[in-house]
Design an enzyme around this catalytic site. Sequence first.
Site, PDB file in Angstrom:
ATOM      1  N   TYR A 259       0.842  -1.201   0.000  1.00  0.00           N
ATOM      2  CA  TYR A 259       0.000   0.000   0.000  1.00  0.00           C
ATOM      3  C   TYR A 259       0.878   1.253   0.000  1.00  0.00           C
ATOM      4  CZ  TYR A 259      -4.024   2.954   1.403  1.00  0.00           C
ATOM      5  OH  TYR A 259      -5.009   3.908   1.467  1.00  0.00           O
TER       6      TYR A 259
ATOM      7  N   LYS B 221       1.107   3.860  -3.017  1.00  0.00           N
ATOM      8  CA  LYS B 221       0.651   5.242  -2.800  1.00  0.00           C
ATOM      9  C   LYS B 221       1.791   6.239  -3.045  1.00  0.00           C
ATOM     10  CE  LYS B 221      -3.744   4.543  -1.700  1.00  0.00           C
ATOM     11  NZ  LYS B 221      -4.788   4.827  -2.707  1.00  0.00           N
TER      12      LYS B 221
HETATM   13  P1  NAD Z   1     -14.110   1.611   0.244  1.00  0.00           P
HETATM   14  O1  NAD Z   1     -13.797   0.183   0.507  1.00  0.00           O
HETATM   15  O2  NAD Z   1     -15.220   2.261   0.983  1.00  0.00           O
HETATM   16  O3  NAD Z   1     -14.376   1.834  -1.317  1.00  0.00           O
HETATM   17  C1  NAD Z   1     -13.535   1.298  -2.295  1.00  0.00           C
HETATM   18  C2  NAD Z   1     -14.353   1.037  -3.541  1.00  0.00           C
HETATM   19  O4  NAD Z   1     -13.434   0.561  -4.547  1.00  0.00           O
HETATM   20  C3  NAD Z   1     -15.416  -0.053  -3.370  1.00  0.00           C
HETATM   21  O5  NAD Z   1     -16.667   0.397  -3.881  1.00  0.00           O
HETATM   22  C4  NAD Z   1     -14.881  -1.232  -4.181  1.00  0.00           C
HETATM   23  O6  NAD Z   1     -15.907  -2.038  -4.774  1.00  0.00           O
HETATM   24  C5  NAD Z   1     -14.058  -0.505  -5.243  1.00  0.00           C
HETATM   25  N1  NAD Z   1     -13.021  -1.370  -5.819  1.00  0.00           N
HETATM   26  C6  NAD Z   1     -12.172  -2.203  -5.176  1.00  0.00           C
HETATM   27  N2  NAD Z   1     -11.401  -2.848  -6.059  1.00  0.00           N
HETATM   28  C7  NAD Z   1     -11.752  -2.410  -7.295  1.00  0.00           C
HETATM   29  C8  NAD Z   1     -11.321  -2.709  -8.610  1.00  0.00           C
HETATM   30  N3  NAD Z   1     -10.371  -3.621  -8.841  1.00  0.00           N
HETATM   31  N4  NAD Z   1     -11.911  -2.055  -9.640  1.00  0.00           N
HETATM   32  C9  NAD Z   1     -12.894  -1.146  -9.419  1.00  0.00           C
HETATM   33  N5  NAD Z   1     -13.357  -0.839  -8.203  1.00  0.00           N
HETATM   34  C10 NAD Z   1     -12.791  -1.462  -7.142  1.00  0.00           C
HETATM   35  O7  NAD Z   1     -12.717   2.361   0.480  1.00  0.00           O
HETATM   36  P2  NAD Z   1     -12.339   3.911   0.693  1.00  0.00           P
HETATM   37  O8  NAD Z   1     -11.832   4.023   2.082  1.00  0.00           O
HETATM   38  O9  NAD Z   1     -13.424   4.798   0.241  1.00  0.00           O
HETATM   39  O10 NAD Z   1     -11.071   4.017  -0.261  1.00  0.00           O
HETATM   40  C11 NAD Z   1     -11.070   4.718  -1.483  1.00  0.00           C
HETATM   41  C12 NAD Z   1      -9.644   5.148  -1.791  1.00  0.00           C
HETATM   42  O11 NAD Z   1      -9.189   6.015  -0.760  1.00  0.00           O
HETATM   43  C13 NAD Z   1      -8.627   4.013  -1.864  1.00  0.00           C
HETATM   44  O12 NAD Z   1      -7.713   4.242  -2.921  1.00  0.00           O
HETATM   45  C14 NAD Z   1      -7.912   4.111  -0.532  1.00  0.00           C
HETATM   46  O13 NAD Z   1      -6.600   3.583  -0.587  1.00  0.00           O
HETATM   47  C15 NAD Z   1      -7.917   5.605  -0.328  1.00  0.00           C
HETATM   48  N6  NAD Z   1      -7.711   6.044   1.034  1.00  0.00           N
HETATM   49  C16 NAD Z   1      -8.558   5.650   2.022  1.00  0.00           C
HETATM   50  C17 NAD Z   1      -8.344   6.087   3.310  1.00  0.00           C
HETATM   51  C18 NAD Z   1      -9.237   5.678   4.452  1.00  0.00           C
HETATM   52  O14 NAD Z   1      -8.838   5.890   5.597  1.00  0.00           O
HETATM   53  N7  NAD Z   1     -10.415   5.147   4.202  1.00  0.00           N
HETATM   54  C19 NAD Z   1      -7.250   6.925   3.603  1.00  0.00           C
HETATM   55  C20 NAD Z   1      -6.407   7.309   2.568  1.00  0.00           C
HETATM   56  C21 NAD Z   1      -6.653   6.858   1.284  1.00  0.00           C
END
Ligand code: NAD
Length: 260
Positions: free
Chosen positions: A155, A159
């Site tokens: 990850y 990132k």
């Molecule tokens: P989440 O699990 O709520 O949503 C992720 C979505 O991505 C889901 O709807 C899933 O079906 C979709 N997905 C997964 N694999 C996929 C693929 N191969 N093709 C298409 N869609 C796919 O997660 P989130 O927390 O909303 O994360 C969204 C982004 O934000 C990610 O890139 C994550 O790394 C980043 N992020 C999250 C956080 C956090 O704390 N939640 C912090 C920093 C960055």
Amino acid sequence: MLLKDKHAFITGSASGIGREIAEVFAREGAKVVIADLNKEAADKTAAEFKAKGAQALGVAVDVTSEEQVDQAVKAATDAFGPVDILVSNAGIQIVHPVEEFSFSDWKKMLAIHLDGAFLTTRAALKSMYASGRGGSVIYMGSVHSKEASVLKAPYVTAKHGLIGLCKTVAKEGAKHNVRANVICPGFVRTPLVDKQIPEQAKTLGISEDDVIKKVMLKETVDGEFTTTDDVAQVALMFASFPTNALTGQSLVVSHGWFMQ
Ligand code: NAD
């Protein structure tokens, strides 16, 4: 309205951060494409937005598949015209110490975060360059684009890699008025984070409450989670910024967990 009739293609937008960005963009007048692995959830999200008067389309896509990404962008442009905004947001988390990480999980993580960003960028840029309207590419990085944490080797690697891709797209895209930027959120309570709390508690041998207080929020200035709306507001700024002055940047939104 800041994004009136702009076509925004947002991956992973059937849940969490992506969904909130789609909702905020739709409120600002954008035509939003809910592009997600979970087709049923993508369609449901699009239907909910449409019921509120927004223009929305659900499309199924696995961002690691070249063919599916190209097809999804074609379906989106057939419906809404050239892409104006790409939010490359789809992502997952898998946590293990490096010595226990399986090669297949390592490759899966890099495929979703990096191959997915490349494939969606390539498809969106072709559309943006051909239209001559310019555009905005937004990558969902993380504090882990700048900082490391234990158990998250692929990850953190992926990132950090997004920042390199963003800077290259910013340089190549400039002559087409395409900007590229990275949002770097701290911990946000979404299904992705909720899944990690018991996993980290088990691996680190501490309580779930301690994972939240002593691991996730320990370095913040106020012990608060970042919210999906915090991240969506930054996405709106990157999407609507009017000139090439704001490109090739990465902005941390994390309650001060990481300060530059
Ligand atoms: P989440 O699990 O709520 O949503 C992720 C979505 O991505 C889901 O709807 C899933 O079906 C979709 N997905 C997964 N694999 C996929 C693929 N191969 N093709 C298409 N869609 C796919 O997660 P989130 O927390 O909303 O994360 C969204 C982004 O934000 C990610 O890139 C994550 O790394 C980043 N992020 C999250 C956080 C956090 O704390 N939640 C912090 C920093 C960055």
